[in-house]
Design a protein around this motif. Structure first.
Motif, PDB file in Angstrom:
ATOM      1  N   ALA A 222     -10.492   5.764   3.190  1.00  0.00           N
ATOM      2  CA  ALA A 222     -10.643   6.356   4.514  1.00  0.00           C
ATOM      3  C   ALA A 222      -9.971   5.472   5.562  1.00  0.00           C
ATOM      4  O   ALA A 222      -9.995   4.242   5.465  1.00  0.00           O
ATOM      5  N   ASP A 223      -9.384   6.105   6.560  1.00  0.00           N
ATOM      6  CA  ASP A 223      -8.672   5.369   7.602  1.00  0.00           C
ATOM      7  C   ASP A 223      -8.898   6.081   8.931  1.00  0.00           C
ATOM      8  O   ASP A 223      -8.339   7.153   9.177  1.00  0.00           O
ATOM      9  N   GLY A 224      -9.744   5.488   9.776  1.00  0.00           N
ATOM     10  CA  GLY A 224     -10.059   6.126  11.049  1.00  0.00           C
ATOM     11  C   GLY A 224     -10.761   7.453  10.836  1.00  0.00           C
ATOM     12  O   GLY A 224     -11.773   7.527  10.134  1.00  0.00           O
ATOM     13  N   ASP A 225     -10.209   8.507  11.420  1.00  0.00           N
ATOM     14  CA  ASP A 225     -10.802   9.831  11.265  1.00  0.00           C
ATOM     15  C   ASP A 225     -10.401  10.512   9.961  1.00  0.00           C
ATOM     16  O   ASP A 225     -10.946  11.564   9.622  1.00  0.00           O
ATOM     17  N   ARG A 226      -9.428   9.949   9.243  1.00  0.00           N
ATOM     18  CA  ARG A 226      -8.995  10.562   7.991  1.00  0.00           C
ATOM     19  C   ARG A 226      -9.918  10.149   6.863  1.00  0.00           C
ATOM     20  O   ARG A 226     -10.155   8.975   6.636  1.00  0.00           O
ATOM     21  N   PRO A 227     -10.469  11.115   6.122  1.00  0.00           N
ATOM     22  CA  PRO A 227     -11.396  10.763   5.035  1.00  0.00           C
ATOM     23  C   PRO A 227     -10.650  10.160   3.857  1.00  0.00           C
ATOM     24  O   PRO A 227      -9.424  10.298   3.726  1.00  0.00           O
ATOM     25  N   GLY A 228     -11.397   9.515   2.992  1.00  0.00           N
ATOM     26  CA  GLY A 228     -10.814   9.065   1.748  1.00  0.00           C
ATOM     27  C   GLY A 228     -10.367  10.259   0.922  1.00  0.00           C
ATOM     28  O   GLY A 228     -10.956  11.349   1.005  1.00  0.00           O
ATOM     29  N   MET A 229      -9.313  10.073   0.145  1.00  0.00           N
ATOM     30  CA  MET A 229      -8.761  11.200  -0.619  1.00  0.00           C
ATOM     31  C   MET A 229      -8.032  10.676  -1.840  1.00  0.00           C
ATOM     32  O   MET A 229      -7.838   9.473  -2.010  1.00  0.00           O
ATOM     33  N   TYR A 230      -7.645  11.617  -2.694  1.00  0.00           N
ATOM     34  CA  TYR A 230      -6.798  11.304  -3.842  1.00  0.00           C
ATOM     35  C   TYR A 230      -5.396  11.812  -3.536  1.00  0.00           C
ATOM     36  O   TYR A 230      -5.222  12.879  -2.949  1.00  0.00           O
ATOM     37  N   ASP A 231      -4.384  11.060  -3.966  1.00  0.00           N
ATOM     38  CA  ASP A 231      -3.012  11.405  -3.608  1.00  0.00           C
ATOM     39  C   ASP A 231      -2.070  11.012  -4.735  1.00  0.00           C
ATOM     40  O   ASP A 231      -1.708   9.849  -4.888  1.00  0.00           O
ATOM     41  N   LEU A 232      -1.702  11.998  -5.542  1.00  0.00           N
ATOM     42  CA  LEU A 232      -0.749  11.769  -6.625  1.00  0.00           C
ATOM     43  C   LEU A 232       0.547  12.534  -6.389  1.00  0.00           C
ATOM     44  O   LEU A 232       1.211  12.980  -7.322  1.00  0.00           O
ATOM     45  N   ARG A 233       0.904  12.693  -5.114  1.00  0.00           N
ATOM     46  CA  ARG A 233       2.230  13.223  -4.824  1.00  0.00           C
ATOM     47  C   ARG A 233       3.271  12.220  -5.306  1.00  0.00           C
ATOM     48  O   ARG A 233       3.080  11.005  -5.219  1.00  0.00           O
ATOM     49  N   GLY A 234       4.384  12.736  -5.819  1.00  0.00           N
ATOM     50  CA  GLY A 234       5.374  11.881  -6.457  1.00  0.00           C
ATOM     51  C   GLY A 234       5.854  10.736  -5.599  1.00  0.00           C
ATOM     52  O   GLY A 234       5.866   9.574  -6.023  1.00  0.00           O
ATOM     53  N   GLN A 235       6.269  11.022  -4.357  1.00  0.00           N
ATOM     54  CA  GLN A 235       6.789   9.970  -3.488  1.00  0.00           C
ATOM     55  C   GLN A 235       5.703   8.978  -3.097  1.00  0.00           C
ATOM     56  O   GLN A 235       5.982   7.784  -2.908  1.00  0.00           O
TER      57      GLN A 235
END
Length: 317
Positions: free
Chosen positions: A90-103
């Motif tokens: 999590a970063d500020g107002d952005r929640p924690g998430m999963y991110d396996l986008r290629g780039q």
């Protein structure tokens, strides 16, 4: 160092505890010294595979390990280095998430290499499944990382057989490891297989077939949380935990080893050849795992089952 890491380690040292506090404040000289002591204890015990993730201590675990490598010429060539990506804190107002986008995967690996002060990692694990991931795009990113020589082998963490199969269907390179929470306390991976066709089966959330899929496809299972957070070698909270701790201690005494080793042997005795991850930062506790790193598990069929039944607090179905 072999050209391709295969994930055939007996025991791994988990570096999540290195680097100081779980925040973005810079690490200190004391944090580097603590990391050096932990790495030395692991090497003294025969552990040569080190497990990281880009999020551990907000990157500081990798950073202090990189300083340890820089201070010890030749050490990089003696070890297997594994890291993970795929979780964004999590970063500020952005929640924690999963991110396996290629780039994103490519960028996070490049950042890890910078912190670790190395040109490549032996194994990269995808830390958590991302429901939005495009398997073709992800496979392309992994293939690119391998082609550039930045990553030698790939695996996953906290994934089911079905999720692994989908990714593998798009990826020519073999997935060599799956890291799951497994211990004498966290036994869902084991219970799922024996509660088939019983009323209790619905109470187990572990995806049935994941362990069998790993064995059939030569995917090494790595066990995080292997020492069960000290439940059976430290403080116990329930009568079942107390009974299990007494049995663990008795077996350790009879075999001339430590309670930590008995807990690791219980995992290693399984025919899936599970490789436990030891995450303590205390050198004395790391060294207590030495026998599990250096020899075959000395538990009989009956002793293995006695530990299981005692820890579950009920007879098998």
């Amino acid at each position: 160092m072999t050209e391709t890491a295969t994930g055939d380690e007996r025991l791994l040292y988990g570096c999540m505890g290195l680097g100081g506090s779980w925040d973005t404040t810079p690490h200190s000289a004391a944090d580097v010294a603590a990391a050096e002591a932990a790495v030395e204890a692991a090497l003294d015990s025969g552990i040569t595979t080190f497990d990281h993730a880009d999020i551990y201590r907000h990157g500081k675990a990798e950073a202090v390990f990189g300083e340890v490598l820089a201070r010890a010429p030749g050490l990089r060539e003696r070890i297997v280095l594994q890291t993970k990506c795929g979780i964004r804190l999590a970063d500020g107002d952005r929640p924690g998430m999963y991110d396996l986008r290629g780039q994103t995967v490519i960028r996070r690996v490049e950042e890890s290499l910078g912190r670790l002060r190395t040109d490549f990692v032996d194994i990269l694990l995808l830390h958590r499944p991302d429901p939005l991931a495009d398997p073709d795009e992800l496979a392309g990113a992994l293939t690119s990382l391998h082609g550039q020589g930045l990553v030698r082998s790939f695996g996953v963490s906290n994934m089911s057989a079905a999720q692994i199969s989908l990714l593998q269907s798009r990826l020519d390179l073999p997935l060599v490891a799956n890291q799951l929470e497994m211990s004498l306390h966290r036994r869902d991976w084991l219970e799922a297989g024996v509660l088939v066709n019983t009323p209790q089966a619905a109470s187990v959330g572990f995806p049935l077939g994941t362990v069998e899929h790993a064995r059939a496809n030569k995917i090494r299972l790595q066990a995080w949380g292997a020492l069960a957070q000290g439940r059976f070698s430290g403080n116990q909270e329930t009568p079942t935990e107390q009974a299990t701790a007494r049995l663990v201690a008795a077996l350790a005494d009879a075999k001339g080893t430590t309670p930590e080793t008995i807990l690791l042997w219980w995992l290693q005795r399984h025919p899936a050849a599970i490789a436990p991850v030891v995450g303590s930062v205390r050198p004395e506790r790391i060294r207590a795992c030495r026998d599990a790193a250096q020899g075959e598990p000395r538990l009989s069929h009956e002793e293995w089952y006695e530990l299981w039944v005692t820890a579950r607090g009920a007879a098998l179905p």
